[in-house]
Write an enzyme that holds these catalytic residues in place. Structure first.
Site, PDB file in Angstrom:
ATOM      1  N   HIS A  13       0.851  -1.208   0.000  1.00 35.32           N
ATOM      2  CA  HIS A  13       0.000   0.000   0.000  1.00 35.32           C
ATOM      3  C   HIS A  13       0.883   1.253   0.000  1.00 35.32           C
ATOM      4  CE1 HIS A  13      -3.918   1.999   1.564  1.00 35.32           C
ATOM      5  NE2 HIS A  13      -3.103   2.964   1.173  1.00 35.32           N
ATOM      6  N   HIS A  15       1.338   5.437  -1.692  1.00 38.73           N
ATOM      7  CA  HIS A  15       0.897   6.580  -2.504  1.00 38.73           C
ATOM      8  C   HIS A  15       2.146   7.197  -3.100  1.00 38.73           C
ATOM      9  CE1 HIS A  15      -3.211   6.430  -0.934  1.00 38.73           C
ATOM     10  NE2 HIS A  15      -2.624   6.013   0.179  1.00 38.73           N
ATOM     11  N   LYS A 102      -9.346  -0.736  -5.938  1.00 35.92           N
ATOM     12  CA  LYS A 102      -9.435  -0.080  -4.639  1.00 35.92           C
ATOM     13  C   LYS A 102     -10.799   0.558  -4.453  1.00 35.92           C
ATOM     14  CE  LYS A 102      -7.948   1.683  -0.738  1.00 35.92           C
ATOM     15  NZ  LYS A 102      -6.910   2.675  -0.488  1.00 35.92           N
ATOM     16  N   HIS A 139     -10.737   0.691   1.601  1.00 37.42           N
ATOM     17  CA  HIS A 139     -10.552   1.718   2.636  1.00 37.42           C
ATOM     18  C   HIS A 139     -11.789   1.607   3.517  1.00 37.42           C
ATOM     19  CE1 HIS A 139      -9.039   5.699   4.165  1.00 37.42           C
ATOM     20  NE2 HIS A 139     -10.234   5.589   4.739  1.00 37.42           N
ATOM     21  N   HIS A 177      -4.802  -0.780   5.797  1.00 35.15           N
ATOM     22  CA  HIS A 177      -4.402   0.001   6.977  1.00 35.15           C
ATOM     23  C   HIS A 177      -5.367  -0.156   8.153  1.00 35.15           C
ATOM     24  CE1 HIS A 177      -7.214   2.634   4.936  1.00 35.15           C
ATOM     25  NE2 HIS A 177      -6.327   3.125   4.099  1.00 35.15           N
ATOM     26  N   ASP A 250       1.110   2.475   3.616  1.00 36.86           N
ATOM     27  CA  ASP A 250       0.245   3.642   3.410  1.00 36.86           C
ATOM     28  C   ASP A 250       1.060   4.932   3.490  1.00 36.86           C
ATOM     29  OD1 ASP A 250      -1.991   5.134   2.850  1.00 36.86           O
ATOM     30  OD2 ASP A 250      -2.756   5.109   4.903  1.00 36.86           O
TER      31      ASP A 250
HETATM   32  C1  NCD Z   1      -3.929   8.922   2.008  1.00 34.05           C
HETATM   33  C2  NCD Z   1      -3.460   9.974   0.994  1.00 34.05           C
HETATM   34  O1  NCD Z   1      -2.963  11.018   1.398  1.00 34.05           O
HETATM   35  O2  NCD Z   1      -3.567   9.715  -0.208  1.00 34.05           O
HETATM   36  N1  NCD Z   1      -4.025   9.545   3.299  1.00 34.05           N
HETATM   37  C3  NCD Z   1      -3.994   8.926   4.495  1.00 34.05           C
HETATM   38  O3  NCD Z   1      -4.199   9.596   5.526  1.00 34.05           O
HETATM   39  N2  NCD Z   1      -3.773   7.636   4.606  1.00 34.05           N
HETATM   40  C4  NCD Z   1      -5.205   8.327   1.571  1.00 34.05           C
HETATM   41  C5  NCD Z   1      -5.600   7.074   2.315  1.00 34.05           C
HETATM   42  O4  NCD Z   1      -4.968   6.026   2.181  1.00 34.05           O
HETATM   43  O5  NCD Z   1      -6.569   7.134   3.070  1.00 34.05           O
HETATM   44 ZN    ZN Z   2      -3.569   4.930   1.555  1.00 35.42          ZN
END
Ligand code: NCD
Ligand code: ZN
Length: 348
Positions: A13, A15, A102, A139, A177, A250
């Site tokens: 996971h 970003h 997702k 999520h 998460h 995450d």
């Molecule tokens: C994530 C993001 O910033 O893209 N933020 C977070 O607090 N985890 C999005 C997500 O996974 O919920």
């Molecule tokens: Zn995330």
């Protein structure tokens, strides 16, 4: 034990964003992990296999030239909307573009405004995914504004996930998460069908930490950290050797100015030292022998993928996490535990 060698891990996971931010953060993930599940919540979300192909190309292009990074494989995901087409999902999966899809409930988190408003609109998509063995990544937070922010995960299990697992008993589901004992218990009772990723920061933080001596915007993420009892349940789950729990950082970078703001963004950036953070937790729990399963074996097994070739070495050595990571557009990102000292170091 002062040195551990484990099979090269994966991050299920991440970003990675795009543009200058992608270039700044990608090397950290790529030097530690063999593969990473790349979340599709860009400003323009990755909703089709064509968009996912483009995004994958951008990621591969942004990888630094050195050999240490070149074996990294980004695994792409489809951002589900009420309009997602079962045939595009199926074709994208068959073509090897998509690894998973997702599910963001609409407005649950960063860039989720296009998320799903009516889960029943996706019955054909879930049917298809179940048939082809494509995992659904969730999520898991209820967005009903009546529900308290600290209860959103537990309520989502009751209102949505319990029914979803019954309706699609062969659909592989990963609760992303997880932050509560409720989620740990739910995953354990459904473990042939459901698995969960656990972040390093949720193993290290409880909700008090966010407010200790003042408000700490860099500890704000979604799902938000919960009470201590939940953090302890997560630590037990991660270090238990249960194959239904595995690594997903995450890591969610935001420019410093978007975090330190009157309405700050959710997301904690852990990619810089992700593996060291997890190692520290397993060491504190006297469970270093369970680390490799969590980081490198259970994830690929649940996804039905081969294990990575090669190994990484961690040594017991003190080092300081950088205070700030520069981005070429002039902004910067603050890593989790910036300026603090960790007791384990990944050898490069
Ligand atoms: C994530 C993001 O910033 O893209 N933020 C977070 O607090 N985890 C999005 C997500 O996974 O919920
Ligand atoms: Zn995330």
């Amino acid at each position: 034990m002062d040195e551990i060698i484990i099979r090269r891990p994966d991050d299920w996971h991440v970003h990675l964003r795009d543009g200058a931010m992608l270039e700044a953060v990608l090397p950290y993930t790529a030097r530690q992990f063999g593969r990473a599940i790349v979340m599709p919540n860009l400003a323009v979300p990755v909703t089709t296999s064509a968009l996912a192909s483009d995004y994958r190309r951008k990621i591969l292009k942004a990888l630094p030239d050195e050999k240490a990074f070149k074996n990294f494989i980004p695994l792409m995901t489809c951002y589900l909307t009420d309009e997602t087409s079962a045939s595009d999902i199926g074709q994208g999966y068959a073509d090897g573009v998509f690894t998973a899809a997702k599910l963001y409930p609409a407005n649950a988190t960063t860039n989720s405004a296009h998320g799903v408003t009516n889960i029943n609109a996706l019955n054909a998509v879930f049917e298809k995914m179940q048939d082809i063995g494509m995992p659904l990544l969730v999520h898991g937070e209820e967005t009903d504004p009546e529900v308290d922010i600290f209860d959103r995960e537990a309520v989502y299990i009751d209102r949505v996930l319990t029914l979803l697992t019954q309706k699609f008993p062969k659909l592989k589901i990963i609760m992303e998460h997880v932050t509560t004992k409720d989620a740990v218990d739910f995953v354990r009772t459904q473990k042939n069908q459901v698995a969960a990723t656990i972040t390093a920061h949720h193993l290290m933080l409880n909700r008090n930490d966010i407010f200790q001596g003042g408000i700490h915007p860099h500890l704000y993420c979604l799902p938000i950290a919960k009470r201590e009892v939940h953090r302890l349940a997560l630590r037990e789950a991660a270090t238990s050797g249960d194959t239904c729990f595995f690594l997903g950082t995450d890591t969610a970078p935001h420019p410093l100015s978007d975090k330190e703001a009157s309405c700050g963004c959710a997301g904690i950036f852990t990619a810089v030292n992700a593996l060291e953070l997890y190692t520290q937790v397993f060491d504190e729990e006297n469970a270093l022998e369970k680390l490799e399963g969590f980081t490198s074996l259970y994830g690929p097994t649940f996804y039905g993928m081969d294990l990575n070739e090669g190994h990484v070495t961690l040594v017991r050595e003190k080092f300081r996490i950088p205070g700030s990571i520069p981005v070429s557009d002039g902004s910067s990102i603050r890593p989790f535990k910036a300026g603090q000292t960790l007791g384990w170091k990944l050898k490069y």
